[in-house]
Write a protein that holds these residues in place. Structure first.
Motif, mmCIF file in Angstrom:
data_model
loop_
_atom_site.group_PDB
_atom_site.id
_atom_site.type_symbol
_atom_site.label_atom_id
_atom_site.label_comp_id
_atom_site.label_asym_id
_atom_site.label_seq_id
_atom_site.Cartn_x
_atom_site.Cartn_y
_atom_site.Cartn_z
ATOM 1 N N GLU A 35 -10.206 -3.869 0.927
ATOM 2 C CA GLU A 35 -9.970 -2.666 1.785
ATOM 3 C C GLU A 35 -9.530 -2.999 3.301
ATOM 4 N N TYR A 36 -10.716 -3.889 3.410
ATOM 5 C CA TYR A 36 -10.469 -4.544 4.958
ATOM 6 C C TYR A 36 -9.117 -4.753 5.375
ATOM 7 N N ILE A 37 -8.542 -5.769 4.567
ATOM 8 C CA ILE A 37 -7.291 -6.380 4.450
ATOM 9 C C ILE A 37 -6.182 -5.464 4.573
ATOM 10 N N VAL A 38 -6.442 -4.297 3.535
ATOM 11 C CA VAL A 38 -5.410 -3.469 3.512
ATOM 12 C C VAL A 38 -5.345 -2.474 4.736
ATOM 13 N N ASN A 39 -6.356 -2.127 5.259
ATOM 14 C CA ASN A 39 -6.570 -1.302 6.304
ATOM 15 C C ASN A 39 -6.396 -1.952 7.799
ATOM 16 N N GLU A 40 -6.916 -3.124 7.685
ATOM 17 C CA GLU A 40 -6.758 -3.818 9.247
ATOM 18 C C GLU A 40 -5.539 -4.533 9.242
ATOM 19 N N LYS A 41 -5.093 -5.235 8.156
ATOM 20 C CA LYS A 41 -3.906 -5.941 8.220
ATOM 21 C C LYS A 41 -2.491 -5.579 7.756
ATOM 22 N N LEU A 42 -2.497 -5.020 6.387
ATOM 23 C CA LEU A 42 -1.311 -4.588 5.661
ATOM 24 C C LEU A 42 -0.642 -3.477 6.215
ATOM 25 N N ILE A 43 -1.524 -2.356 6.548
ATOM 26 C CA ILE A 43 -0.856 -1.141 7.087
ATOM 27 C C ILE A 43 -0.300 -1.227 8.523
ATOM 28 N N PRO A 44 -1.236 -2.078 9.230
ATOM 29 C CA PRO A 44 -0.643 -2.030 10.622
ATOM 30 C C PRO A 44 0.613 -2.887 10.568
ATOM 31 N N LEU A 45 0.874 -3.825 9.745
ATOM 32 C CA LEU A 45 2.029 -4.547 9.537
ATOM 33 C C LEU A 45 2.910 -3.800 9.340
ATOM 34 N N ILE A 46 2.704 -2.919 8.100
ATOM 35 C CA ILE A 46 3.789 -2.383 7.667
ATOM 36 C C ILE A 46 4.203 -1.243 8.923
ATOM 37 N N GLY A 47 3.121 -0.746 9.453
ATOM 38 C CA GLY A 47 3.386 0.567 10.209
ATOM 39 C C GLY A 47 4.493 -0.023 11.526
ATOM 40 N N LYS A 48 4.176 -1.180 11.813
ATOM 41 C CA LYS A 48 5.196 -1.635 12.853
ATOM 42 C C LYS A 48 6.649 -2.103 12.512
ATOM 43 N N SER A 49 6.781 -2.321 11.138
ATOM 44 C CA SER A 49 7.927 -2.574 10.636
ATOM 45 C C SER A 49 9.125 -1.521 10.386
ATOM 46 N N PHE A 50 10.218 -2.170 10.071
ATOM 47 C CA PHE A 50 11.317 -0.951 9.971
ATOM 48 C C PHE A 50 11.670 -0.884 8.385
ATOM 49 N N CYS A 51 10.783 -1.045 7.520
ATOM 50 C CA CYS A 51 11.015 -0.717 6.144
ATOM 51 C C CYS A 51 10.964 0.442 5.672
ATOM 52 N N LYS A 52 12.165 0.434 4.740
ATOM 53 C CA LYS A 52 12.409 1.966 3.944
ATOM 54 C C LYS A 52 11.203 2.375 3.180
ATOM 55 N N ASN A 53 11.168 3.833 3.458
ATOM 56 C CA ASN A 53 9.988 4.187 2.647
ATOM 57 C C ASN A 53 8.580 3.780 2.802
ATOM 58 N N LYS A 54 8.515 3.287 4.161
ATOM 59 C CA LYS A 54 6.957 2.481 4.428
ATOM 60 C C LYS A 54 5.772 3.630 4.538
ATOM 61 N N TYR A 55 6.062 4.824 4.626
ATOM 62 C CA TYR A 55 5.031 5.873 4.468
ATOM 63 C C TYR A 55 4.593 6.166 3.105
ATOM 64 N N GLN A 56 5.596 6.109 2.318
ATOM 65 C CA GLN A 56 5.204 6.160 0.847
ATOM 66 C C GLN A 56 4.425 4.950 0.230
ATOM 67 N N PHE A 57 4.860 3.846 0.830
ATOM 68 C CA PHE A 57 4.097 2.605 0.673
ATOM 69 C C PHE A 57 2.856 2.799 1.138
ATOM 70 N N ILE A 58 2.444 3.305 2.218
ATOM 71 C CA ILE A 58 1.108 3.251 2.762
ATOM 72 C C ILE A 58 0.349 4.165 2.001
ATOM 73 N N GLU A 59 1.110 5.503 1.493
ATOM 74 C CA GLU A 59 0.378 6.340 0.643
ATOM 75 C C GLU A 59 -0.128 5.688 -0.675
ATOM 76 N N SER A 60 0.879 5.213 -1.379
ATOM 77 C CA SER A 60 0.741 4.485 -2.652
ATOM 78 C C SER A 60 -0.643 3.477 -2.522
ATOM 79 N N ILE A 61 -0.677 2.745 -1.460
ATOM 80 C CA ILE A 61 -1.465 1.520 -1.482
ATOM 81 C C ILE A 61 -2.991 2.176 -1.333
ATOM 82 N N SER A 62 -3.019 3.094 -0.338
ATOM 83 C CA SER A 62 -4.146 3.896 -0.062
ATOM 84 C C SER A 62 -4.740 4.503 -1.351
ATOM 85 N N ASN A 63 -3.778 5.273 -2.306
ATOM 86 C CA ASN A 63 -4.326 5.987 -3.511
ATOM 87 C C ASN A 63 -4.902 4.768 -4.264
#
Lengths: 552, 425
Positions: A35-63
């Motif tokens: 969870e630490y890696i997801v919240n502190e590394k993965l989500i911030p990395l995706i947040g800063k990216s220009f990936c398509k559907n990144k918000y759905q991705f963040i939601e999927s991984i959090s769920n």
């Protein structure tokens, strides 16, 4: 209420509301790291990216994190068939208590919470105690007496336990080891952090027909069976049957709850549910697929750019082309850096999830695969995505990996011919005609499968009408190629205005051929459209404009 | 974490922390009586009140649906430079709407968050600047984010887990924040989201001071540490201004503090306060402050000032007047950024500016490419420029289309918040 009783309740409450950290199991510690890696590394990395559907991705991984935590908090439901019972309290409480929980726990009333869910699982040893998952997400052990005091007080004094607990779990000799029950009270707090994960964990749902509501059932994402009891009107039955057929839920009608419980106790089938490696990888690969599309799009102009640099037409244009080369190369470098960082994080997370699973003796491979979630669809999508991603981001053993995943799929779900087509396409091997026929005929909702079909249209001998039909069924924003195919399809039927609309859209999305098709098809185009086509680099349109200007 | 011993005190099992003696405990528990502790039935009644759950519907659903289904997908297509900032602001607004009760209580006030590690002396500092009487020895397990605001009549309110507002007398306040935990090891931090202390002694009517739980303790297991960190971060993200406290004993602002402050994305200038100043010489304090200023400058952090403060004597040892200036500045600020409608309006402006900037950059690129295309003698030799030109045209088209969609969705969002405001009024 007597003071000593009140003190007892306070003691139980203080236990439940204990926020101090207890020693965690190895699996929990590993999951903390996950969870630490997801919240502190993965989500911030995706947040800063220009990936398509990144918000759905963040939601999927959090769920997914929440779903995994539920199993870790209630490990007794791991690899059991989870049976959900929607309990409108007043009618069913007594029966459920007598049938499912041990006699020492049964009170006249209120043996089960009226506001949080209660898991009832097989008793594995005499030391097992009732557990309460408190709001600090710590499991607190309760004595039978303490539990009874608390439930009794909550019932008589209307104390809402949802404010102190996410859920209870009760060991019971009356439940077999292959099953576990989750009692869902009518007044459950749907904002409960683990409510959604809990209903995701349910395989079989028991509901009284008059309480059966399709909208509510839809939330049970991985339901495989629905057991209804009580009288039902023909109209309602038709409606429920129709929904269940569409959602691939096996529906059974019974006269009473008791009859269902008899049927279930005779059934000794467990369900493997705590394997998340492929599910997780499948989510990760959405981002990789998007990256592969982006990388291909960035590499495409470099062919022209490098070619143009050979001519050195004039200093000014040479400088611009050189700058374009630099710009695209930088973009590709940035993308590759992001890819490397993302890939490393994903690998670490996959490694952790495997370690967590191993804590429960689960090694996810061909023989051990999640049967609770639709693994057939997940693995199929995963293979389709991998086969595209590895073409753009080849890894050390891409071929071996894909072969292995295909082997696992075939072993568990068959469909050899379908998988062969995907694998052969990736390897560049010759396709068998019978495999291609089977691939073409497959009924699947997967958008990745549909897109693969479009890519293989020539090998599958698809007509433009077939392609159009596939595109219409894609529940996603269409790509330039897909819009071009639709445009061509309409053109065949002389529906020119619709065709023009699709072709212009395709052109705007970078589909160069679409512009040429408009010019070649002798469509009526306005002056403004001609200019637009010229702006998009359609030679014929530019020529016509220039010709017009030249002729005055 | 401090060790807790359980001792028998008047036939009750009572928690004793390792730095306390049985005499301290005797004195503390016997000094004043508290009905919630003396009478268990009242104590249980207090718990019951905090647990009451309304079956109200979530007003935020419509707002959330628009941002997650309409705005975010378009936003991620646009590749705006400050996309993340816009995303975070929208999430923050959604959270604020969910805490409507809190908004009502704090309406028109700027929230000044006070953050720092567990032992940084937050409550002592807040008591010294507000003249409130927050319990200073709150353990992490008992700490609840508390707002202190000015009011003619003193009163204490609690916003519960289910967004109910309940009044608390001083005994209840004492029990909730402190003594209940001592007597029953029963913490309320999960049942009560916020406490709002109204005091006539706080001199700044337009400020709500937010006392947050400390965020880290070295000997804490990871999970608890992360939970506390997450809680403190969530609370402080809602603040408009920030005072960050650090223990001057540590000598400088430690790396976890710096990382934590960065993660808060505070838009305004931050005031750094080194507490327990009386334990250091002025020379040492000067050095600490200078080093801190250098570190913060190197990290491009927006800083209002760095001071050294002694809470017991209410004295600013280094940087006299800065704290008062900071509070005055906030109190007199006309900025209405805490208002939700205003925040959405600001995002709109930000989006419009960003879209305009992208458009003009693209337009410039198109123009310069156009010139080359016109002048060339062999267009085949500059096919890359032709393709880049058409790509720019295509990007411009998508920018216009998505920009239009986004602005329409933002308008929808604005009308929802106005509608909600209307209902509220």
């Amino acid at each position: 209420m007597k003071t000593d009783k009140i003190n007892d309740v306070l003691i139980v409450l203080s236990k439940i509301m204990d926020e101090k950290c207890k020693e965690e199991s190895i699996a929990e510690q590993l999951f903390d790291e996950f969870e630490y890696i997801v919240n502190e590394k993965l989500i911030p990395l995706i947040g800063k990216s220009f990936c398509k559907n990144k918000y759905q991705f963040i939601e999927s991984i959090s769920n997914l994190c929440k779903d995994i935590s539920l199993y870790l908090y209630f490990p007794s439901i791991i690899n059991t068939a989870v049976i959900g019972i929607y309990n409108p309290q007043k009618f069913t409480d007594k029966l459920l208590c007598h049938r499912l929980i041990e006699d020492s726990l049964v009170l006249d009333e209120a043996s089960l919470s009226a506001s949080v869910f209660t898991m009832i699982h097989a008793r594995l040893n005499q030391d097992q105690q009732i557990q309460c998952l408190n709001l600090s997400e710590k499991n607190v052990a309760l004595t039978n007496g303490g539990y009874r005091e608390l439930l009794n007080y909550a019932k008589t004094e209307k104390l809402d336990l949802a404010g102190v607990s996410f859920g209870f779990s009760i060991p019971s000799e009356k439940v077999n080891t292959k099953q576990s029950y989750v009692v869902i009270p009518e007044n459950i707090d749907v904002q409960n952090k683990y409510y959604v994960s809990m209903i995701h964990a349910v395989d079989i749902l028991i509901v009284q027909t008059k309480e059966c509501n399709i909208d509510a059932i839809k939330n049970y994402k991985y339901l495989s069976k629905l057991f209804l009891y009580g009288k039902i009107s023909k109209k309602s039955k038709k409606k429920i049957d129709k929904y269940c057929k569409r959602a691939e839920i096996d529906i059974n009608y019974f006269n009473s709850l008791s009859e269902i419980l008899d049927e279930l106790s005779a059934n000794q089938e467990s369900i493997t549910n705590f394997c998340y490696k492929y599910d997780l990888e499948n989510i990760f690969y959405d981002i990789l697929l998007d990256l592969s599309v982006r990388k291909t799009a960035l590499e495409k102009p470099l062919i022209d750019i490098n070619d143009n640099l050979l001519f050195r037409e004039d200093e000014e244009s040479y400088k611009i082309v050189k700058n374009l080369q630099k710009e695209y190369c930088e973009k590709i470098d940035n993308l590759m850096n992001f890819y490397t960082e993302y890939r490393n994080i994903c690998e670490k997370l996959i490694q952790l999830i495997e370690q967590i699973q191993e804590c429960f003796d689960i090694k996810e491979d061909g023989t051990y695969i999640n049967k609770h979630i639709p693994m057939d669809k997940i693995l199929f999508d995963f293979i389709l995505k991998s086969s595209e991603i590895y073409k753009v981001f080849p890894e050390l053993d891409s071929k071996g990996k894909l072969r292995n995943d295909c082997k696992i799929y075939k072993q568990d779900f068959g469909k050899d011919a379908i998988i062969n087509v995907i694998l052969n396409d990736f390897m560049g091997d010759e396709q068998s005609i019978s495999d291609l026929e089977k691939f073409e005929k497959l009924q699947s909702d997967s958008i990745f499968y549909k897109r693969k079909k479009l890519k293989l249209w020539d090998k599958l001998l698809l007509e433009s009408a077939d392609c159009a039909e596939i595109i219409y069924s894609i529940n996603d924003s269409l790509t330039g190629v897909e819009k071009r195919i639709l445009g061509e399809h309409y053109l065949k039927f002389d529906v020119t205005s619709t065709a023009k609309g699709y072709l212009l859209d395709a052109l705007r999305m970078g589909e160069e051929d679409a512009g040429n098709i408009i010019m070649d098809s002798l469509m009526d185009i306005t002056e403004q459209e001609r200019r637009l086509l010229a702006d998009y680099g359609v030679k014929e349109a530019a020529f016509q404009i220039a010709e017009g200007l030249y002729n005055g | 974490m401090q060790k807790i011993f359980y001792v028998n005190w008047r036939d009750k099992s009572v928690a004793l922390f390792e730095d306390e003696s049985i005499d301290d405990l005797e004195m503390e528990l016997s000094q004043d009586t508290n009905k919630y502790l003396d009478n268990p039935e009242s104590g249980l009644e207090l718990i019951k009140r905090t647990l009451f759950r309304n079956s109200e519907k979530n007003v935020c659903t419509k707002f959330d649906t628009i941002i997650s289904e309409k705005i975010f997908p378009v936003l991620s297509e646009l590749e705006l430079e400050n996309e993340l900032e816009i995303y975070q602001t929208l999430i923050k607004i959604s959270k604020q709407i969910k805490e409507q009760q809190k908004i009502n209580l704090l309406e028109g006030k700027k929230i000044l968050g006070v953050g720092g590690q567990f032992s940084a002396g937050k409550s002592c500092f807040i008591n010294s600047i507000t003249n409130a009487k927050l319990p200073v020895d709150q353990r992490p397990t008992t700490s609840i984010a508390t707002y202190i605001i000015y009011a003619e009549t003193p009163k204490n309110l609690a916003i519960t887990l289910y967004n109910n507002v309940i009044g608390l007398d001083d005994y209840a306040m004492d029990a909730i924040t402190h003594k209940f935990y001592k007597q029953y090891q029963l913490g309320f931090s999960k049942l009560i989201k916020n406490l709002v202390v109204h005091t006539p002694d706080f001199q700044y009517p337009n400020i709500a001071i937010l006392d947050t739980p400390g965020y880290s303790k070295a000997d804490m297991p990871k999970k608890e540490e992360n939970q506390d960190k997450g809680m403190a971060r969530e609370q402080l993200k809602a603040a408009d201004y920030l005072i960050w406290l650090a223990d001057s004993e540590n000598g400088l602002l430690v790396e976890p503090d710096l990382e934590f402050i960065s993660s808060l994305n505070v838009n305004s200038e931050i005031l750094i306060v080194f507490t327990k100043a009386s334990l250091k010489t002025e020379e040492d304090l000067e050095k600490i402050i200078q080093n801190t200023k250098n570190t913060l400058e190197n990290r491009n952090m927006k800083i209002y000032g760095v001071i050294a403060y002694d809470s017991p004597s209410k004295e600013t040892v280094i940087g006299k007047g800065i704290l008062e200036q900071f509070l005055d500045m906030i109190n007199n600020s006309m900025d209405d950024s805490s208002d939700i409608t205003e925040q959405i309006r600001n995002i709109n402006i930000l989006l419009e500016n960003q879209l305009e900037l992208q458009r003009s950059q693209l337009q410039d690129k198109i123009k310069s490419l156009e010139e080359i295309l016109i002048q060339t003698s062999n267009i085949e030799h500059i096919s890359a420029i032709v393709k880049e030109y058409s790509k720019c045209q295509s990007t411009m088209h998508l920018l216009n289309e998505n920009g239009k969609k986004l602005m329409n969705n933002m308008m929808e969002l604005q009308s929802i918040t106005q509608e909600m405001k209307g209902v509220q009024q």
